[in-house]
Structure formats: C-alpha cells, structure tokens
Design a protein around this motif. Structure first.
Motif, short mmCIF file in Angstrom:
data_model
loop_
_atom_site.label_atom_id
_atom_site.label_comp_id
_atom_site.label_asym_id
_atom_site.label_seq_id
_atom_site.Cartn_x
_atom_site.Cartn_y
_atom_site.Cartn_z
N GLY A 124 1.57 6.83 12.25
CA GLY A 124 2.71 5.98 12.60
C GLY A 124 3.44 5.42 11.38
O GLY A 124 4.20 4.47 11.50
N LYS A 125 3.25 6.05 10.24
CA LYS A 125 3.90 5.56 9.01
C LYS A 125 5.42 5.59 9.17
O LYS A 125 6.09 4.61 8.90
N GLY A 126 5.93 6.76 9.57
CA GLY A 126 7.38 6.90 9.72
C GLY A 126 7.94 5.93 10.75
O GLY A 126 8.99 5.32 10.54
N THR A 127 7.21 5.77 11.84
CA THR A 127 7.64 4.88 12.93
C THR A 127 7.74 3.44 12.43
O THR A 127 8.74 2.75 12.64
N THR A 138 8.38 11.23 1.50
CA THR A 138 8.36 12.58 0.91
C THR A 138 8.42 13.63 2.01
O THR A 138 9.02 14.69 1.83
N ARG A 140 11.63 17.89 4.55
CA ARG A 140 12.31 18.41 5.76
C ARG A 140 13.81 18.60 5.49
O ARG A 140 14.41 19.56 5.97
N HIS A 146 -0.85 22.30 4.73
CA HIS A 146 -1.34 21.95 3.39
C HIS A 146 -0.36 21.04 2.67
O HIS A 146 0.82 20.99 3.00
N VAL A 182 2.06 19.98 -0.40
CA VAL A 182 2.89 20.64 -1.41
C VAL A 182 2.30 20.27 -2.78
O VAL A 182 1.80 19.15 -2.95
N GLY A 230 4.06 8.15 2.92
CA GLY A 230 3.53 9.51 2.75
C GLY A 230 3.39 9.91 1.29
O GLY A 230 3.15 11.07 0.98
N ARG A 241 -0.31 10.92 -2.00
CA ARG A 241 -1.25 11.57 -1.10
C ARG A 241 -2.40 12.22 -1.85
O ARG A 241 -3.29 12.81 -1.22
N GLN A 256 -1.10 12.03 -7.74
CA GLN A 256 0.15 11.36 -7.36
C GLN A 256 0.03 9.85 -7.54
O GLN A 256 0.98 9.19 -8.00
N ARG A 266 4.40 14.84 19.96
CA ARG A 266 5.67 14.89 19.21
C ARG A 266 6.15 16.34 19.11
O ARG A 266 7.35 16.61 19.14
N ARG A 322 -4.04 19.63 8.87
CA ARG A 322 -3.40 18.50 8.16
C ARG A 322 -4.36 17.33 8.07
O ARG A 322 -4.42 16.64 7.04
N GLY A 329 -2.28 0.76 19.36
CA GLY A 329 -1.65 -0.30 20.16
C GLY A 329 -0.18 0.02 20.31
O GLY A 329 0.23 1.14 19.97
P1 B4P Z 1 4.82 9.24 12.60
O1 B4P Z 1 5.15 7.85 12.36
O2 B4P Z 1 5.98 10.17 12.62
O3 B4P Z 1 3.76 9.92 11.66
P2 B4P Z 1 3.63 9.94 10.09
O4 B4P Z 1 2.28 9.41 9.84
O5 B4P Z 1 4.78 9.25 9.45
O6 B4P Z 1 3.93 11.45 9.69
P3 B4P Z 1 3.22 12.74 9.11
O7 B4P Z 1 2.02 12.39 8.28
O8 B4P Z 1 3.06 13.64 10.27
O9 B4P Z 1 4.23 13.51 8.24
P4 B4P Z 1 4.94 13.48 6.82
O10 B4P Z 1 6.36 13.55 7.19
O11 B4P Z 1 4.54 12.35 5.94
O12 B4P Z 1 4.08 9.25 14.00
C1 B4P Z 1 3.56 10.40 14.61
C2 B4P Z 1 3.74 10.36 16.11
O13 B4P Z 1 3.03 9.27 16.69
C3 B4P Z 1 5.18 10.20 16.56
O14 B4P Z 1 5.43 11.06 17.62
C4 B4P Z 1 5.27 8.76 17.00
O15 B4P Z 1 6.22 8.57 18.01
C5 B4P Z 1 3.88 8.50 17.50
N1 B4P Z 1 3.49 7.10 17.36
C6 B4P Z 1 3.76 6.30 16.31
N2 B4P Z 1 3.25 5.06 16.52
C7 B4P Z 1 2.62 5.11 17.74
C8 B4P Z 1 1.88 4.16 18.52
N3 B4P Z 1 1.71 2.90 18.10
N4 B4P Z 1 1.37 4.55 19.69
C9 B4P Z 1 1.56 5.82 20.13
N5 B4P Z 1 2.25 6.77 19.45
C10 B4P Z 1 2.77 6.42 18.27
O16 B4P Z 1 4.44 14.81 6.09
C11 B4P Z 1 4.71 16.13 6.57
C12 B4P Z 1 4.21 17.20 5.58
O17 B4P Z 1 4.98 17.16 4.34
C13 B4P Z 1 2.76 17.07 5.10
O18 B4P Z 1 1.83 17.64 5.99
C14 B4P Z 1 2.82 17.81 3.73
O19 B4P Z 1 2.74 19.20 3.88
C15 B4P Z 1 4.18 17.44 3.19
N6 B4P Z 1 4.10 16.23 2.32
C16 B4P Z 1 4.65 15.02 2.60
N7 B4P Z 1 4.38 14.14 1.61
C17 B4P Z 1 3.64 14.82 0.68
C18 B4P Z 1 3.03 14.45 -0.56
N8 B4P Z 1 3.12 13.20 -1.04
N9 B4P Z 1 2.35 15.38 -1.26
C19 B4P Z 1 2.25 16.64 -0.81
N10 B4P Z 1 2.78 17.06 0.37
C20 B4P Z 1 3.48 16.16 1.12
#
Ligand code: B4P
Length: 192
Positions: A13-16, A32, A37, A58, A60, A88, A91, A95, A130, A148, A176
C-alpha cells in the motif's frame, strides 16, 4: 527538509498511502516504480531495459535505479521542496547507502523509514485483484507476484536492520482500511 522513506513489500500500500501523505505534508512523491512505468509506456531505452526485469518480478539493477533516482531528486531540488517521500526506494542495501551518501551531499538526511507491515497471502490477494484492472504485466499472474515477494525477502527486507541501526525504523500495521492506515502513519510522522 523532511525526507521520509515509505517502505514495505509489493502491494503493502505504499503507492496508495503516498498519494495521501504527499498532500498532507506537501512532500515531493518519488516512486521508482512509477518512473519505470513511465519509461516503459514511452518505450525509452531505460524502459525497454526495466521491462526485462519487472516482467519477471525482479529488481532493476542498482546502477540504473540509483542514477534515475538521483537525476529526479536533482531536478526537483530546483523548486526548493519541503522534503521528499521516497516510495519503493531504496530496495537494496546498495541503494540505501547511495541514498544516505546522496542526502549528505545535499546537506540533508532521511528522517525516518516508515514501513507498512502486511502478511504475504494478503499481499498476493491485493496484487491479483489489482491485476484485473491495472494492465500491469507484473500483476498479471500469481507466479510473478510470488517472485516479487521472494525478491523482497532476498534483497529488501534487510533494510529494516539498516534503518533500525540508525534508530529511524517505524513499523506500522498495514492491514485495515486505507483511512485507518493513514491515521497510523500520521501518528508516526507527526512525531518526527
Ligand atoms: P500499492 O499501494 O499500489 O502497492 P505498492 O506497494 O506501492 O507497489 P508495488 O511494490 O507493487 O510496486 P512498485 O511500483 O514500487 O497497493 C497494491 C494494491 O493494494 C492496490 O491494488 C491497492 O488498491 C491495494 N491496497 C492498498 N491499500 C490497501 C488496503 N488498506 N486494503 C486493501 N487493499 C489495499 O514497483 C514495481 C516494480 O518496479 C518492482 O517489482 C521492480 O521490478 C521495479 N522497481 C521499483 N523500484 C525499484 C527499485 N528501487 N530498485 C529496483 N527495482 C525497482
């Protein structure tokens, strides 16, 4: 400047939460994942390279990620921000060290790592959910999602210790409603 690392496994839920926190604290949100993307969507050389990693679940390579992140921070610093919300990133240990050194070079620092703690099966469920609408290749199948999460335990989870050693680690229950979790994060950030 107040700089915060928002941390947690994929789907925590980081992005959220970042969407809410950036407004509340007027921070520059740097994801990142979003940067990769953007490049993939625009089919840039960086995007083509990133795709070969992200579609397998994996990370990057650090060299690529670190340079991309630093370029963006440098660009944003011209606007004199209140601080950054790193989402993000970092990681990997490499880094994290690059970020520490870079912040020092910019005469600032990371105030805290705030981590969303969520169990693996809930993560898989959220990401599969998602995947039904996101169009993201890395959400499309369970095997990639589990890879992942495995990559997170191999390379990323260790960063808790890195920030704990500096007394900067704050774990927050990430299960929650979105609002409940925002309230928990706000309680931590408010005390910084
Ligand atoms: P998000 O909030 O979207 O998840 P995230 O943790 O931000 O994203 P993620 O780790 O997948 O991807 P990232 O873009 O960083 O929530 C996920 C889902 O849960 C959503 O559908 C949301 O609606 C739902 N949700 C949220 N809160 C909720 C709640 N309270 N209850 C129920 N549902 C809930 O990274 C993508 C890829 O990019 C990585 O795999 C990697 O390949 C690359 N990358 C990114 N950063 C990198 C780095 N620093 N180094 C190397 N590679 C990297």
């Amino acid at each position: 400047m107040t700089n915060i690392v928002l941390f947690g496994p994929p789907g925590a839920g980081k992005g959220t939460q970042a969407e809410v926190l950036k407004e509340k604290y007027q921070l520059i949100h740097l994801s990142t994942g979003d940067m990769f993307r953007y490049h993939m969507k625009n089919d840039t050389e960086l995007g083509k390279l990133a795709k070969t990693y992200t579609e397998k679940g994996h990370l990057v390579p650090d060299s690529v990620t670190n340079e991309m992140l630093k370029d963006e921070v440098n660009r944003q610093l011209e606007n004199n921000p209140n601080g950054f919300l790193f989402d993000g990133y970092p990681r990997t240990k490499d880094q994290a060290q690059v970020l520490t050194d870079f912040m020092t070079e910019k005469k600032t620092k990371i105030a805290a790592m705030v981590a969303l703690e969520v169990g693996d099966e809930i993560l898989v469920g959220r990401l599969l959910d998602r995947g039904k609408s996101s169009g993201r290749a890395d959400d499309a199948n369970e095997e990639v999602i589990r890879e992942r999460i495995a990559e997170y335990y191999r390379k990323t989870d260790v960063l808790k210790e890195y920030y704990q050693a500096e007394n900067k680690y704050y774990g927050v229950n990430g299960v929650g409603s979105v609002e409940e979790i925002t309230a928990r994060l706000t309680e931590v950030i408010g005390k910084l």
